[in-house]
Design an enzyme around this catalytic site. Structure first.
Site, PDB file in Angstrom:
ATOM      1  N   HIS B 135       0.873  -1.178   0.000  1.00 42.22           N
ATOM      2  CA  HIS B 135       0.000   0.000   0.000  1.00 42.22           C
ATOM      3  C   HIS B 135       0.910   1.227   0.000  1.00 42.22           C
ATOM      4  O   HIS B 135       2.041   1.160   0.500  1.00 42.22           O
ATOM      5  CB  HIS B 135      -0.823  -0.066   1.293  1.00 42.22           C
ATOM      6  CG  HIS B 135      -1.889   0.973   1.452  1.00 42.22           C
ATOM      7  ND1 HIS B 135      -1.618   2.273   1.810  1.00 42.22           N
ATOM      8  CD2 HIS B 135      -3.232   0.891   1.319  1.00 42.22           C
ATOM      9  CE1 HIS B 135      -2.762   2.943   1.896  1.00 42.22           C
ATOM     10  NE2 HIS B 135      -3.754   2.136   1.597  1.00 42.22           N
ATOM     11  N   GLN B 215      -4.296  -5.137   6.887  1.00 46.97           N
ATOM     12  CA  GLN B 215      -5.335  -5.985   6.306  1.00 46.97           C
ATOM     13  C   GLN B 215      -5.431  -7.338   6.982  1.00 46.97           C
ATOM     14  O   GLN B 215      -6.303  -8.137   6.647  1.00 46.97           O
ATOM     15  CB  GLN B 215      -5.056  -6.200   4.807  1.00 46.97           C
ATOM     16  CG  GLN B 215      -5.204  -4.955   3.977  1.00 46.97           C
ATOM     17  CD  GLN B 215      -6.602  -4.398   4.009  1.00 46.97           C
ATOM     18  OE1 GLN B 215      -7.572  -5.128   4.173  1.00 46.97           O
ATOM     19  NE2 GLN B 215      -6.730  -3.100   3.868  1.00 46.97           N
ATOM     20  N   LYS B 238      -9.744  -0.885  10.718  1.00 49.71           N
ATOM     21  CA  LYS B 238      -9.834  -2.050   9.829  1.00 49.71           C
ATOM     22  C   LYS B 238     -10.126  -3.330  10.605  1.00 49.71           C
ATOM     23  O   LYS B 238     -10.226  -4.408  10.037  1.00 49.71           O
ATOM     24  CB  LYS B 238      -8.541  -2.208   9.029  1.00 49.71           C
ATOM     25  CG  LYS B 238      -8.225  -0.983   8.166  1.00 49.71           C
ATOM     26  CD  LYS B 238      -7.723  -1.345   6.811  1.00 49.71           C
ATOM     27  CE  LYS B 238      -7.022  -0.173   6.137  1.00 49.71           C
ATOM     28  NZ  LYS B 238      -7.844   0.431   5.090  1.00 49.71           N
ATOM     29  N   CYS B 376      -4.884   2.524  -3.505  1.00 55.63           N
ATOM     30  CA  CYS B 376      -3.647   3.057  -2.912  1.00 55.63           C
ATOM     31  C   CYS B 376      -2.493   2.085  -3.117  1.00 55.63           C
ATOM     32  O   CYS B 376      -1.619   1.937  -2.255  1.00 55.63           O
ATOM     33  CB  CYS B 376      -3.811   3.378  -1.423  1.00 55.63           C
ATOM     34  SG  CYS B 376      -5.004   4.677  -1.138  1.00 55.63           S
TER      35      CYS B 376
END
Lengths: 149, 418
Positions: B135, B215, B238, B376
Site C-alpha cells: 500500500h 489488512q 480495519k 492506494c
C-alpha cells in the site's frame, strides 16, 4: 434497472464511450494539456487548434470510465467552431448541469445534457469534468498536468 | 452475547453469521432502496454495538485526560487507556505492553519507524526492501527517508498471480539492507506473502522486519512472537474499531534504542530550557494527549474479535472467498487479479470493456458497496498495466447471499454495457 442508473447511462453516453469522436493525437496543436484524476488513475490529453479566437479543431486522447470518455468525446463535438470567449460560460453551464442541475441558462448545452444524470452520483462528477478541467488548462497554457483534486 | 461461546468450548462451526450481523447496527441500513451489502471491508470495517457503546460509555462517564490528573475521572481514563494497551498486547501476543505504541493508524506507525528507527541508521548506499504488493503507506514513508538520506528503495516483484517472488527477495536483501518492510496481506489483491520465510531470511542477514498488518488483523490470528517480526503496524478501523487509532508493536530492545519523533507533553520525564529527559517507552512515542476514547474503542473491538474467535472468522471468510471466486470466475469477461494460492478474502477484478468505476456505480445502485480504483497500490496496478480494479473485500459479517447480490450486480452491469 433503477431510474437513476438509466439516467446516468443514457444511450448517447454508451455511443460516445464505445465510439469516441475526435479521439486521436493532434500534431502541431496550438494548445494542449494533460489532465489526471488521481482517484481512479485516469488520464486525458486535450488538443486545440485555435485561430482568430475560434476553436477550429479539437481532439483528445485517453479517457477511462464510460462517463469520462463520453464526456470528453461530447465536449470535443460541442467545442468545434466555437469562439474561445464562449468556452467559460459553456463550462460553467455544464458544471451546474452535473452538480446541482441548476443551469443558469447562459449557454446552450445541446447533447451535453446527456450527462445530467451524473448529479445523482456525486462521486462521478470528477469523471464528467476531467476533460473540461483539462481544456481549461490547455487554454490557460499551463505546463503542469492539471488534476481533479 | 457471543462472549461465552468460546468459554463453553463450542466448536468453530457454532459461528452463526446471522447472530454476528445483529451485532453491527449499520448492516440494517438500506441503500438506494436495497439491503446494504457492505463489501468494502479492506477500506474500513463496520463497528459492532460493543464498540459504539464503549465509546459512548467513556465519553458519558469517564472522560478526562490521562497520566496527569489527581482526580477520579483522570484515574479511570488512565486505567482504561492502559488496559487498552494491554488488550492490544494480548491480541498481538507481544511480550510486554511497553512494546505497544498507540498511533493514529498504520500510516503513522510506518512513518514513526521510518523517521525514528530508519532515518538515523540510513546513509548513501544503504537500502530498504519492500514488495510490489505494498500500500502507498508502506512505500511513501520509505521514499521520504531515502530521499533525505541518500538510501535506496528496492522492490521485490510479484508474478502474474500476484505471488511474492521469494527468489528475487533473496537476492535483494544485501549487506547494506537496513530494513525489510512487507505487508501481511495485500489490500489490493489479497496475496499473503510467505512472512515466516521472509522474516527468517532477513534475520539470518541481521536485517529487521516491519510487517504491515492493516489488512491482516481482522482476518487472521496474529502472533508477533511466532512471526518473530521486529515491528508490526495496524489500524483500529480495519478491525471493527474507530478511525484515528492504531498501534505499533516494536520489539522492546529496538524501541528502547529509538529517539522520539515528535515532541510534546506526556513524552518527557523532565523539561528545562537547558535539557529535556525523555520518558521511557512507550510514552516516549506518544507526544500530546492521545486518542483515549479511540484506544478504548479499539480494545472493545479486539475483545469482540476474540469473543467470536479468529479461527472461526478465518474459516467463515475462506468459505466466502471460495464461493465468491467460484461465482465471479464463471462470469464471462471477468478477470480476477490475485490468484496466488493462499490469499485473504479479497476479490479484485476487472470486466472486459468496463471501467471499474462504472462497475462500482452500478453495484452501488443495487446497494452493493465495493471499492473501485487503484486501492492506494498504484505500483501494483502498474505491474498489471491497468488503471485499477473493482474490489470486493469480505469480513466476518458477510454472507453468501451478499456474494449472490454482487454476482447479480455484475451481470446487470454486463447487460447494461453489452
Amino acid at each position: 434497472m433503477s431510474g437513476e442508473l438509466r439516467d446516468l447511462y443514457q444511450q448517447l453516453i454508451f455511443d460516445h464511450y464505445k465510439a469516441p469522436r475526435n479521439r486521436h493525437p493532434m500534431h502541431g496543436a496550438s494548445h494542449e494539456a494533460e489532465g489526471h484524476n488521481p482517484l481512479c488513475g485516469d488520464n486525458v490529453k486535450v488538443y486545440l487548434e485555435i485561430e482568430d479566437g475560434v476553436i477550429r479543431d479539437v481532439a483528445f486522447e485517453g479517457g477511462g470510465c464510460a462517463i469520462a470518455t463520453a464526456s470528453a468525446s461530447l465536449m470535443t463535438e460541442a467545442l468545434k467552431g466555437r469562439k474561445v470567449e464562449e468556452v467559460q460560460s459553456l463550462f460553467e453551464e455544464f458544471h451546474h448541469l452535473v452538480t446541482d442541475g441548476e443551469a443558469p441558462g447562459r449557454a446552450e448545452l445541446g447533447k451535453l445534457e446527456a450527462l445530467a444524470g451524473v448529479r445523482e452520483f456525486p462521486a462521478r462528477v470528477k469523471c464528467a469534468t476531467l476533460a473540461w478541467h483539462t481544456l481549461n488548462a490547455a487554454l490557460a497554457g499551463r505546463e503542469r498536468p492539471v488534476s481533479t483534486e | 452475547m457471543k462472549m461465552d461461546r468460546e468459554v463453553v468450548g463450542l466448536p468453530a462451526t457454532a459461528f452463526d453469521v446471522q447472530r454476528v450481523r445483529e451485532d453491527f447496527p449499520i448492516l440494517a441500513e438500506r441503500v438506494r432502496g436495497h439491503a446494504l451489502a457492505y463489501l468494502d471491508n479492506a477500506a474500513t470495517t463496520q463497528k459492532p454495538a460493543a464498540v459504539i457503546e464503549a465509546l459512548g460509555r467513556y465519553y458519558r462517564h469517564d472522560n478526562a485526560n490521562v497520566h496527569r490528573g489527581v482526580h477520579a475521572l483522570s484515574q479511570r481514563a488512565t486505567d482504561q487507556y492502559e488496559a487498552a494497551r494491554e488488550t492490544v498486547r494480548r491480541f498481538l501476543n507481544a511480550e510486554s505492553a511497553r512494546e505497544i505504541v498507540f498511533v493514529r493508524g498504520t500510516t503513522e506507525a510506518v512513518n514513526l519507524v521510518a523517521q525514528s528507527y530508519a532515518r538515523p541508521r540510513l546513509g548513501p548506499g544503504d537500502d530498504i526492501v519492500v514488495s510490489a504488493l505494498e500500500h502507498h503507506s508502506n512505500i511513501v514513508p520509505w521514499q521520504l527517508v531515502c530521499a533525505a538520506t541518500g538510501a535506496q528503495l528496492r522492490v521485490v516483484p510479484v508474478d502474474e498471480s500476484g505471488a511474492f517472488q521469494f527468489d528475487a527477495y533473496e537476492k535483494l536483501v544485501g549487506p547494506r539492507t537496513r530494513l525489510v518492510a512487507v505487508t501481511q496481506v495485500s489490500n489490493a489483491i489479497g496475496t499473503l506473502p510467505p512472512l515466516e520465510r521472509i522474516v527468517a531470511l532477513a534475520h539470518e542477514r541481521k536485517v529487521p522486519v516491519l510487517v504491515d498488518g492493516a489488512q491482516a488483523v481482522s482476518h487472521l490470528p496474529v502472533d508477533v512472537r511466532a512471526l518473530d517480526c521486529d515491528f508490526y503496524a495496524f489500524s483500529g478501523h480495519k478491525v471493527f474499531g474507530p478511525t484515528g487509532i492504531g498501534a505499533l508493536y516494536a520489539r522492546g530492545s529496538i524501541l528502547e534504542s529509538m529517539p522520539p519523533w515528535q515532541g510534546g507533553g506526556d513524552m518527557i520525564r523532565t523539561v528545562t530550557f537547558a535539557k529535556t529527559d525523555f520518558a521511557d517507552i512507550p510514552a516516549r512515542f506518544e507526544a500530546g494527549t492521545p486518542n483515549i476514547g479511540g484506544a478504548i474503542g479499539l480494545a472493545a473491538a479486539l475483545d469482540y474479535v476474540e469473543s467470536i474467535g479468529r479461527a472461526a472468522i478465518a474459516s467463515h471468510e475462506q468459505d466466502l472467498l471460495d464461493y465468491a471466486t467460484e461465482r465471479l470466475a464463471a462470469i464471462p469477461g471477468l478477470r480476477i487479479y490475485g490468484t496466488a494460492p493462499g490469499k485473504a478474502a479479497i476479490v479484485s477484478f476487472t470486466l472486459e470493456g468496463m471501467h471499474p468505476h462504472d462497475v462500482g456505480t452500478i453495484l452501488d445502485t443495487l446497494g452493493v458497496a465495493i471499492r473501485a480504483g487503484h486501492h492506494c497500490a498504484m505500483p501494483l496496478m502498474q505491474r498489471y498495466g491497468i488503471p485499477g480494479t473493482a474490489r470486493a473485500s469480505f469480513a466476518l459479517y458477510n454472507t453468501r447471499g451478499e456474494v449472490d447480490a454482487l454476482a447479480a450486480g455484475i451481470e446487470e452491469a454486463r447487460r447494461l454495457f453489452a
